[in-house]
Design a protein around this motif. Structure first.
Motif, PDB file in Angstrom:
ATOM      1  N   GLY A 136      -4.322 -11.775  -7.016  1.00 23.29           N
ATOM      2  CA  GLY A 136      -3.336 -11.798  -5.931  1.00 23.29           C
ATOM      3  C   GLY A 136      -2.519 -10.530  -5.824  1.00 23.29           C
ATOM      4  N   CYS A 162      -8.477  -7.553  -9.196  1.00 27.54           N
ATOM      5  CA  CYS A 162      -7.109  -7.474  -8.673  1.00 27.54           C
ATOM      6  C   CYS A 162      -6.909  -8.449  -7.521  1.00 27.54           C
ATOM      7  CB  CYS A 162      -6.808  -6.044  -8.231  1.00 27.54           C
ATOM      8  SG  CYS A 162      -5.127  -5.781  -7.625  1.00 27.54           S
ATOM      9  N   THR A 163      -7.905  -8.558  -6.654  1.00 23.67           N
ATOM     10  CA  THR A 163      -7.808  -9.497  -5.532  1.00 23.67           C
ATOM     11  C   THR A 163      -7.703 -10.925  -6.040  1.00 23.67           C
ATOM     12  OG1 THR A 163      -9.122  -7.993  -4.168  1.00 23.67           O
ATOM     13  CG2 THR A 163      -8.920 -10.268  -3.401  1.00 23.67           C
ATOM     14  N   LYS A 164      -8.466 -11.261  -7.062  1.00 27.00           N
ATOM     15  CA  LYS A 164      -8.409 -12.602  -7.629  1.00 27.00           C
ATOM     16  C   LYS A 164      -7.033 -12.906  -8.233  1.00 27.00           C
ATOM     17  CE  LYS A 164     -12.550 -14.071  -6.734  1.00 27.00           C
ATOM     18  NZ  LYS A 164     -12.769 -15.217  -5.828  1.00 27.00           N
ATOM     19  N   HIS A 210       0.831  -1.207   0.000  1.00 25.56           N
ATOM     20  CA  HIS A 210       0.000   0.000   0.000  1.00 25.56           C
ATOM     21  C   HIS A 210       0.869   1.261   0.000  1.00 25.56           C
ATOM     22  CE1 HIS A 210      -3.272   2.731   0.889  1.00 25.56           C
ATOM     23  NE2 HIS A 210      -2.619   3.176   1.938  1.00 25.56           N
ATOM     24  N   CYS A 230      -3.446  -2.605 -10.699  1.00 24.45           N
ATOM     25  CA  CYS A 230      -3.184  -3.723  -9.786  1.00 24.45           C
ATOM     26  C   CYS A 230      -1.679  -3.966  -9.721  1.00 24.45           C
ATOM     27  CB  CYS A 230      -3.905  -4.983 -10.272  1.00 24.45           C
ATOM     28  SG  CYS A 230      -3.824  -6.381  -9.122  1.00 24.45           S
ATOM     29  N   GLU A 285      -2.401  -5.946  -5.350  1.00 24.05           N
ATOM     30  CA  GLU A 285      -2.879  -4.865  -4.482  1.00 24.05           C
ATOM     31  C   GLU A 285      -3.462  -3.774  -5.354  1.00 24.05           C
ATOM     32  OE1 GLU A 285      -3.212  -3.236  -0.506  1.00 24.05           O
ATOM     33  OE2 GLU A 285      -2.463  -5.185  -1.163  1.00 24.05           O
ATOM     34  N   TYR A 286      -4.755  -3.470  -5.140  1.00 23.78           N
ATOM     35  CA  TYR A 286      -5.467  -2.532  -6.000  1.00 23.78           C
ATOM     36  C   TYR A 286      -5.283  -1.098  -5.510  1.00 23.78           C
ATOM     37  CZ  TYR A 286      -9.383  -0.179  -8.324  1.00 23.78           C
ATOM     38  OH  TYR A 286     -10.153   0.690  -9.059  1.00 23.78           O
ATOM     39  N   SER A 287      -5.184  -0.175  -6.443  1.00 26.21           N
ATOM     40  CA  SER A 287      -5.149   1.241  -6.110  1.00 26.21           C
ATOM     41  C   SER A 287      -5.616   2.038  -7.313  1.00 26.21           C
ATOM     42  CB  SER A 287      -3.738   1.682  -5.702  1.00 26.21           C
ATOM     43  OG  SER A 287      -3.762   2.999  -5.195  1.00 26.21           O
ATOM     44  N   TRP A 325     -11.285  -3.736  -8.149  1.00 23.76           N
ATOM     45  CA  TRP A 325     -10.746  -4.278  -6.897  1.00 23.76           C
ATOM     46  C   TRP A 325     -10.927  -5.789  -6.835  1.00 23.76           C
ATOM     47  CZ3 TRP A 325     -12.979  -7.040  -2.925  1.00 23.76           C
ATOM     48  CH2 TRP A 325     -12.219  -7.180  -1.765  1.00 23.76           C
ATOM     49  N   TRP A 326     -12.091  -6.279  -7.252  1.00 23.42           N
ATOM     50  CA  TRP A 326     -12.386  -7.713  -7.197  1.00 23.42           C
ATOM     51  C   TRP A 326     -11.446  -8.493  -8.115  1.00 23.42           C
ATOM     52  CZ3 TRP A 326     -14.267 -11.593 -10.479  1.00 23.42           C
ATOM     53  CH2 TRP A 326     -14.741 -12.740  -9.839  1.00 23.42           C
TER      54      TRP A 326
END
Length: 548
Positions: A387, A383-385, A311, A330, A389-391, A380-381
């Motif tokens: 692995g 990017c999480t999938k 982050h 991502c 970090e989304y921004s 965000w979803w």
């Protein structure tokens, strides 16, 4: 510094400047009411109905604050209260302008039965927090008495805090650690600096900074002699002894811990910068500043190497190159940034998947769960999938666009589109001001902050007690550093951080803490400016009797 303090005290007119303070306060209130009126005329074509509710409420509270200051701190600096009221009033007028629920078009749409979205800006809530903040100012001024009257009823002076230095320091550490306690702390926008109390979110770091000022002042007033000693000289630079480096290393490690646990670069920078500045005030050694800057650079370098600090790394990446993160990016573990904005296939596929999932939940009778699913951002979803970090750098870039749109004179209050910038009412309210007030308005706001800091520093130099010198200097510097960090972040001078703009940003924690800060400066300025006790005058010749 002692000699300089004597010179300043000799130049201070020991008279009550209450008339000047009242005149400036009236000007601040007129400025606030004019800002509300301009918002209504430009946005809705008429004087806003909330002019007397919002502006009038602030006027009443400001007059109460002035009356209490007149009663308990008549020799206080005449600029502090009017400047704080002006900043608070302008900020509240901008939040009222950003709160679309208060606009005539929005109300007409609701009456017509049209579906309207709830805006995040909350003018009524900000008015309530303003009342609470000024009430805390009033209570603090009434409780904190003259340092020459320590035995008064309900007596507590800034000097009293020196007796509880280490207890205050322990309290500050506890407040800083609360956000990482499971079930108490909450992570918002990637930073864990909040706690949830009775349905309200509170930022304990806003209050901890004042406690840290009191702790650092109490510690350094006892240790400044030892920390002023010279160990070695390298050219023109005089370095301290190695044994005296312990405190700054401990504070450095503590701030690193805050950075690791809370993932908030701005808070760590604020605390460490505060300690280094107060160390310089106490010792007047430039070497301490050089060591502090070196340790800060080392800390930033260490953070960029740690994979679990993505982050913070993203904040630095966005500062250097915001384009890959615009509308969603991502950051993968290999350091590559994968775009996940609405124009990418990844985003479109995630949006279809989430909608299908929400429809399945609705078919199963889980309407609340389906609503939460639709609130999840596809970027965000996705990017999480993957692995990562989304921004999103859109808020930073749109804030820069807003500043460019404002140019020198601004579009005028109520005539711009500041709501296009995410978090325009809190983190990016400075950019909102820049769009509608222009560079001229921003320079005026910064000058008002600079005046508060200057009057605080003048109080620090004129104070007679070493502890009060450090306390006033620290309180002034923490305000200056906070303004620099947040303004530098939203203008891309430094990496963006999560601090608030004092008195302007929406939020209760910041308002309450900063009104207490002003109360402390008002009390200490009264002590520094009031006349010294007069010596007993000559009452005639004393007769000498000889016993011989």
């Amino acid at each position: 510094m002692h000699a300089l303090g004597e010179q300043i005290r000799a130049q201070i007119p020991y008279q009550r400047r209450n008339a000047a303070s009242l005149a400036l306060l009236v000007f601040a209130m007129v400025l606030t009411l004019a800002a509300f009126a301009e918002v209504g005329l430009a946005r809705d074509g008429s004087i806003p109905g909330g002019l007397f509710g919002y502006g009038g409420g602030l006027v009443v509270m400001a007059l109460i604050a002035y009356a209490v200051q007149l009663r308990f701190a008549p020799f206080a600096d005449p600029l502090l209260l009017p400047l704080a009221v002006a900043l608070n009033g302008i900020g509240m007028a901008m939040i009222y302008r950003l709160d679309l629920d208060t606009s005539a078009d929005h109300k007409a749409a609701e009456i017509a039965g049209k579906k309207v979205l709830k805006d995040a800006a909350d003018a009524p809530g900000q008015l309530i927090w303003t009342f609470v903040g000024i009430a805390l100012f009033v209570v603090a001024i009434a409780i904190m008495r003259d340092t020459s009257k320590p035995d008064a009823k309900l007596s507590f002076t800034p000097k009293t805090a020196q007796r509880y230095t280490y207890m205050i320091g322990l309290g500050a550490i506890i407040m800083l650690l609360l956000p990482i306690v499971p079930g108490v702390g909450a992570e918002i926008n990637g930073a864990r600096v909040w706690i949830s109390v009775g349905g309200f979110s509170v930022q304990p770091g806003e209050f901890a900074k004042l406690m840290l000022v009191a702790f650092f002042a109490g510690y350094l007033v006892n240790k400044r002699q030892a920390m002023s000693l010279i160990g070695k000289k390298i050219g023109p630079l005089s370095l301290p002894r190695a044994r005296d480096l312990g405190p700054i290393v401990v504070i450095w490690l503590f701030c690193l811990g805050v950075l690791f646990m809370q993932k908030d670069l701005g808070t760590a920078l604020l605390y460490f910068g505060l300690f280094v500045s107060m160390l310089y005030i106490a010792t007047q050694r430039v070497s301490w500043v050089m060591i502090g800057v070196g340790l800060l650079a080392l800390a930033v370098f260490v953070v960029t190497l740690l994979p679990f600090m993505q982050h913070v790394n993203q904040r630095i990446d966005i500062w250097q190159n915001p384009k890959p993160y615009f509308d969603g990016g991502c950051l993968m573990h290999n350091g590559k940034v994968v775009p996940v904005n609405p124009n990418t296939d990844i985003f479109k596929q995630a949006k279809v998947t989430l909608e299908a999932k929400a429809q399945q939940q609705e078919a199963a009778g889980q309407k609340a769960t389906a609503m939460q699913t639709r609130l999840v951002g596809p970027g965000w979803w996705a990017c999480t999938k993957m692995g990562g970090e989304y921004s999103d750098s859109a808020q930073l870039m749109k804030g820069m666009f807003a500043l460019g749109q404002g140019s020198v004179l601004g579009t005028g209050l109520g005539q711009g589109k500041p709501w296009l910038t995410p978090l325009s009412f809190s983190d990016f309210i400075f950019d909102s001001m820049g769009e509608e007030l222009g560079l001229t308005g921003l320079m005026t706001l910064l000058l008002m902050y600079a005046l508060i800091v200057q009057r605080g520093m003048k109080t620090a130099v004129a104070a007679r007690d070493p502890y009060l010198k450090l306390f006033a200097g620290g309180v002034s510097f923490v305000l200056a550093l906070q303004v620099f960090v947040i303004v530098g972040g939203v203008t891309r001078l430094i990496p963006l951080t999560g601090l608030t703009t004092p008195f302007l940003s929406q939020g209760g924690s910041s308002l309450m803490a900063n009104w207490i800060l002003i109360a402390i400066l008002v009390r200490m300025s009264h002590d520094a400016r009031k006349p010294a006790p007069q010596a007993i005058q000559d009452e005639g010749m004393t007769q000498i009797v000889s016993l011989r």
